[in-house]
Enzyme design. Structure first.
Site, PDB file in Angstrom:
ATOM      1  N   CYS A  68       0.836  -1.203   0.000  1.00  0.00           N
ATOM      2  CA  CYS A  68       0.000   0.000   0.000  1.00  0.00           C
ATOM      3  C   CYS A  68       0.869   1.251   0.000  1.00  0.00           C
ATOM      4  O   CYS A  68       2.042   1.225   0.375  1.00  0.00           O
ATOM      5  CB  CYS A  68      -0.945  -0.017   1.198  1.00  0.00           C
ATOM      6  SG  CYS A  68      -0.154   0.279   2.797  1.00  0.00           S
ATOM      7  N   CYS A 114      37.393  16.723  -1.197  1.00  0.00           N
ATOM      8  CA  CYS A 114      38.148  17.821  -0.593  1.00  0.00           C
ATOM      9  C   CYS A 114      38.359  17.548   0.895  1.00  0.00           C
ATOM     10  O   CYS A 114      37.399  17.234   1.619  1.00  0.00           O
ATOM     11  CB  CYS A 114      37.401  19.141  -0.799  1.00  0.00           C
ATOM     12  SG  CYS A 114      38.181  20.558   0.006  1.00  0.00           S
ATOM     13  N   CYS A 117      32.354 -15.217   8.414  1.00  0.00           N
ATOM     14  CA  CYS A 117      32.692 -14.991   7.008  1.00  0.00           C
ATOM     15  C   CYS A 117      33.547 -13.736   6.835  1.00  0.00           C
ATOM     16  O   CYS A 117      33.211 -12.667   7.338  1.00  0.00           O
ATOM     17  CB  CYS A 117      31.402 -14.873   6.200  1.00  0.00           C
ATOM     18  SG  CYS A 117      31.666 -14.441   4.482  1.00  0.00           S
TER      19      CYS A 117
END
Length: 331
Positions: A25, A89, A188
């Site tokens: 919705c 920068c 992992c």
């Protein structure tokens, strides 16, 4: 019914998305996008699948102009961070990006933002230093370490231990220098930077390919630390010396298994009945004929499959062992 809020809605309350066919919705999608953009999770994926929402859909669903501007800014920064020629920068409160392609030989860059004009180095990304080489970037101060001048010796030792533990848990993305935090529990080591999308190894902090953890570099897919040099060399020598025997054994097992296994499998499959053809409709002779024909056909096909499998797999394994591994030993 909306799958997110579980409330019944009229059909017009479900906007269509260009990326996929999932439906939610309007109110749920607005709230989802508002949270995703506020948390800088850009690009935004569908709440039901990994498909990326198109910018037109995001602009149509986001009501606030400020959020739409943030979305565009985060999307642009994500694109620039992934570009290896972009430099940011280093001046405080300046987020201007300089596209510095081909500036390696002339490394003096100037920020183009109005009112800034900061000059900085292309290589080290620090303020311009015309009289000396690039200085190493100082390490970021630890959040857990108290000031040394105010801490007693026992607290200082405890702070150093905390700093060491934090240094192992927080590392820098090799592409965009974003801080990445990971629980150092041996899980992992294949990391994905959420800022620039870089896939890198947590152990060596290098961008990885699909065979990074299969190469003899010492990095392991699971584990807290790379293998030691001694263990790595012993493993490589074992691969070089034992490869002929292991490959011959694997090929010797694969040949009869594929050659005999395919006809047996096809015979059992036909005997059990093909899809959409009940076994009761076949007489005994028809069933015996179909099983025999499938087994005979498999006997002709299985040697071809065996030859292709062995003919491709064995040279690939030999090339890896006596190419990659041997070159690593020489280095």
């Amino acid at each position: 019914e909306c799958p997110l809020c579980l409330l019944p809605q009229p059909p017009e309350a479900f906007p269509t998305l260009a990326c996929c066919t999932h439906r939610s919705c309007w109110a749920c999608l607005e709230q989802y996008l508002r949270l995703a953009v506020s948390e800088s999770r850009v690009p935004v994926s569908c709440p039901h699948c990994p498909a990326t929402l198109q910018p037109d859909d995001v602009h149509r669903l986001l009501p606030e102009p400020a959020l739409r501007d943030k979305y565009e800014e985060f999307l642009l920064r994500r694109l620039l961070v992934a570009d290896p020629g972009t430099r940011w920068c280093p001046a405080p409160d300046c987020s201007y990006a300089v596209l510095a392609h081909g500036c390696a030989e002339c490394p003096r860059l100037t920020c183009g933002r109005e009112g800034c004009g900061t000059e900085f180095c292309y290589h080290c990304r620090q303020p311009w230093h015309p009289d000396g080489p690039c200085a190493p970037v100082p390490p970021a101060p630890s959040l857990a370490t108290p000031p040394a001048q105010l801490a007693p010796p026992e607290e200082l030792a405890h702070g150093e231990a905390l700093a060491q533990a934090e240094a192992e848990d927080i590392k820098v993305c090799p592409r965009c220098s974003a801080f990445i935090m990971k629980i150092n529990d041996g899980s992992c080591n294949r990391m994905n930077c959420t800022v620039c999308g870089c896939l890198f190894c947590w152990l060596c902090l290098r961008e990885i390919s699909d065979v990074h953890f299969l190469s003899p570099s010492g990095c392991t897919f699971w584990g807290k630390r790379p293998w030691s040099r001694t263990r790595r060399i012993l493993w490589q020598l074992g691969m070089v010396l034992g490869a002929p025997m292991v490959i011959s054994l694997a090929a010797g097992v694969a040949v009869p298994v594929i050659t005999i296994g395919i006809p047996i499998y096809m015979g059992r499959k036909v005997l059990a009945g093909g899809p959409g053809v009940p076994v009761v409709l076949l007489s005994g002779c028809q069933q015996c004929l179909s099983v025999t024909s499938s087994v005979l056909l498999s006997l002709f096909v299985s040697p071809i499959i065996t030859a292709v499998t062995v003919g491709v797999g064995v040279p690939l394994m030999l090339t890896y062992v006596y190419g990659t591994v041997v070159l690593s030993l020489c280095r």
